[in-house]
Design an enzyme around this catalytic site. Structure first.
Site, PDB file in Angstrom:
ATOM      1  N   SER A 190     -11.260  -1.344   3.291  1.00 52.64           N
ATOM      2  CA  SER A 190     -10.475  -1.580   4.516  1.00 52.64           C
ATOM      3  C   SER A 190      -9.987  -0.245   5.054  1.00 52.64           C
ATOM      4  O   SER A 190      -9.290   0.490   4.352  1.00 52.64           O
ATOM      5  CB  SER A 190      -9.287  -2.495   4.209  1.00 52.64           C
ATOM      6  OG  SER A 190      -9.736  -3.761   3.773  1.00 52.64           O
TER       7      SER A 190
ATOM      8  N   ARG B  69       0.827  -1.206   0.000  1.00 51.69           N
ATOM      9  CA  ARG B  69       0.000   0.000   0.000  1.00 51.69           C
ATOM     10  C   ARG B  69       0.867   1.264   0.000  1.00 51.69           C
ATOM     11  O   ARG B  69       0.564   2.257   0.670  1.00 51.69           O
ATOM     12  CB  ARG B  69      -0.964   0.017   1.192  1.00 51.69           C
ATOM     13  CG  ARG B  69      -1.853  -1.185   1.290  1.00 51.69           C
ATOM     14  CD  ARG B  69      -2.761  -1.344   0.083  1.00 51.69           C
ATOM     15  NE  ARG B  69      -3.525  -2.571   0.181  1.00 51.69           N
ATOM     16  CZ  ARG B  69      -3.137  -3.743  -0.328  1.00 51.69           C
ATOM     17  NH1 ARG B  69      -1.996  -3.836  -0.997  1.00 51.69           N
ATOM     18  NH2 ARG B  69      -3.873  -4.822  -0.187  1.00 51.69           N
TER      19      ARG B  69
ATOM     20  N   GLU C 235      -5.879   3.544   5.976  1.00 53.89           N
ATOM     21  CA  GLU C 235      -5.578   3.344   4.563  1.00 53.89           C
ATOM     22  C   GLU C 235      -6.128   4.470   3.692  1.00 53.89           C
ATOM     23  O   GLU C 235      -5.464   4.904   2.747  1.00 53.89           O
ATOM     24  CB  GLU C 235      -6.109   1.991   4.092  1.00 53.89           C
ATOM     25  CG  GLU C 235      -5.697   1.650   2.674  1.00 53.89           C
ATOM     26  CD  GLU C 235      -5.995   0.210   2.330  1.00 53.89           C
ATOM     27  OE1 GLU C 235      -6.392  -0.060   1.176  1.00 53.89           O
ATOM     28  OE2 GLU C 235      -5.837  -0.675   3.202  1.00 53.89           O
TER      29      GLU C 235
END
Length: 393
Positions: free
Chosen positions: A262, A180, A385
């Site tokens: 998420s 990520r 995130e």
């Protein structure tokens, strides 16, 4: 969390029409922007971005709005909507005949792209079915799911660099892709205009096969062992079914899908730290991981990563399960703070959802509570995130 036809957030009229960010994001929270601009071609995207930079105005780039949460006060500047679409095959004599190089415009719907590739028998991104948003955001976050990451197939990107004002072709090797993470997410300012992908063309057009399945949950759902291949279409159907079971396929009638996917990344810690956690806490070695450096950068501190101590240098790292940490910190599916319009998804503890009337402040309050509980219970600081604007955890 990809939207069925007609169910994605509605864009404003072309031009500079005032609009709330709630209308442009899948979490459906956020106040007004001063103005909204749409770019329906790469040329418009370049021209609009250069104009905003020359004016020195605050600006925010939005594609599908699935990874963005803006405060209830709104955004004090211009929102630039990435809407340039198109996919073309690039002739590259250096590649074998069985490799397909695709150039995808930044505003192309990601899941629509995956579906088209599956139908053409091109494998490599089928495990990324159902991931929300537009193609230009994919390398920034290095999107991933079920054992596949964009970095596995990314060739290069076309990038408008804010520092130089030039359009550059950047190979994937220069983007520092990780879990990520990319150099763009870490602070290299600019706009992704298009991305180039390398996919495999399967010779059997009647029943093209997937890439080898590398994720246990997906292999179990398919009834195969890790490393085996299945029909491309079967794999896509299975991934979409798994995502839907977690509320990760956008449905206007299902508030579990009113989210940013998420909400927290899976923490990466040293093996030494992981040994202090309960024995049943999931931990996943990072394949090919280099020892952690002894120095913590300012960018990492700003992103919420803990300070590395000298004695931790040289240790290998493991990835933890943020969902497991949340659940075992006492936060169950469906949990909601009193009076809040936000709640943990009833299907997946890693998602914070809008139950229909949530504010951005509700979302942030619940996220802070989750962070505090996990830190208190396990000493791990969860990192969000999504991109947060005007909100602090």
């Amino acid at each position: 969390m990809t939207a069925p036809a007609g169910s994605s957030p509605s864009p404003p009229a072309r031009g500079e029409t005032p609009v709330n960010l709630a209308e442009l994001t899948t979490m459906r929270v956020g106040g007004p922007a001063d103005r909204v601009l749409e770019a329906r071609s790469a040329e418009e995207l370049v021209r609009s971005a250069l104009g905003l930079w020359a004016e020195g105005e605050e600006w925010l780039l939005i594609g599908g709005g699935s990874n963005t949460i803006v405060c209830d006060e709104g955004f004090p500047g211009a929102v630039l909507l990435v809407r340039n679409e198109g996919v073309e095959r690039v002739v590259d004599p250096e590649l074998p005949e069985t490799t397909v190089r695709l150039r995808v415009q930044a505003g192309q719907d990601w899941d629509g792209l995956v579906a088209a590739c599956v139908e053409r028998g091109w494998s490599g991104i089928e495990a990324l079915s159902g991931i929300p948003g537009r193609a230009g955001a994919a390398p920034i976050q290095n999107i991933g799911a079920y054992g596949t990451e964009l970095g596995d197939v990314l060739h290069s990107i076309e990038f408008l660099d804010e520092a130089s004002g030039e359009v550059l072709r950047l190979p994937a090797s220069e983007l520092e892709l990780g879990y990520r993470h990319s150099s763009i997410k870490a602070g290299r300012a600019g706009v992704v205009l298009s991305i180039d992908l390398l996919l495999d063309a399967h010779p059997d057009q009647e029943n093209p096969m997937s890439a080898p399945v590398g994720y246990g949950q997906l292999a179990d759902a398919l009834g195969i062992t890790i490393g085996q291949r299945v029909s491309l279409r079967e794999l896509r159907r299975t991934v979409l079914r798994l995502r839907a079971s977690k509320g990760m396929v956008l449905d206007t009638g299902d508030h579990d899908s009113w989210s940013a996917g998420s909400f927290f990344t899976n923490p990466i810690v040293t093996e030494r730290f992981a040994r202090e956690l309960p024995a049943n806490a999931p931990r996943f070695p990072l394949a090919g991981d280099e020892p952690a450096p002894a120095v913590t950068t300012f960018e990492e501190l700003a992103a919420g990563l803990p300070l590395r101590l000298p004695e931790a240098a040289g240790e290998r790292r493991v990835k933890l399960s943020a969902a497991w940490l949340i659940e075992h910190a006492g936060i169950e599916k469906g949990f909601r703070l009193p009076g809040s319009g936000a709640a943990i998804s009833s299907k997946h503890t890693l998602a914070i959802t809008n139950r229909g009337a949530a504010t951005a402040a509700d979302v942030a309050q619940l996220a802070r509570y989750v962070v505090q509980r996990v830190q208190s219970e396990f000493g791990v600081i969860l990192v969000p995130e999504p991109n947060l604007y005007g909100l602090e955890l």
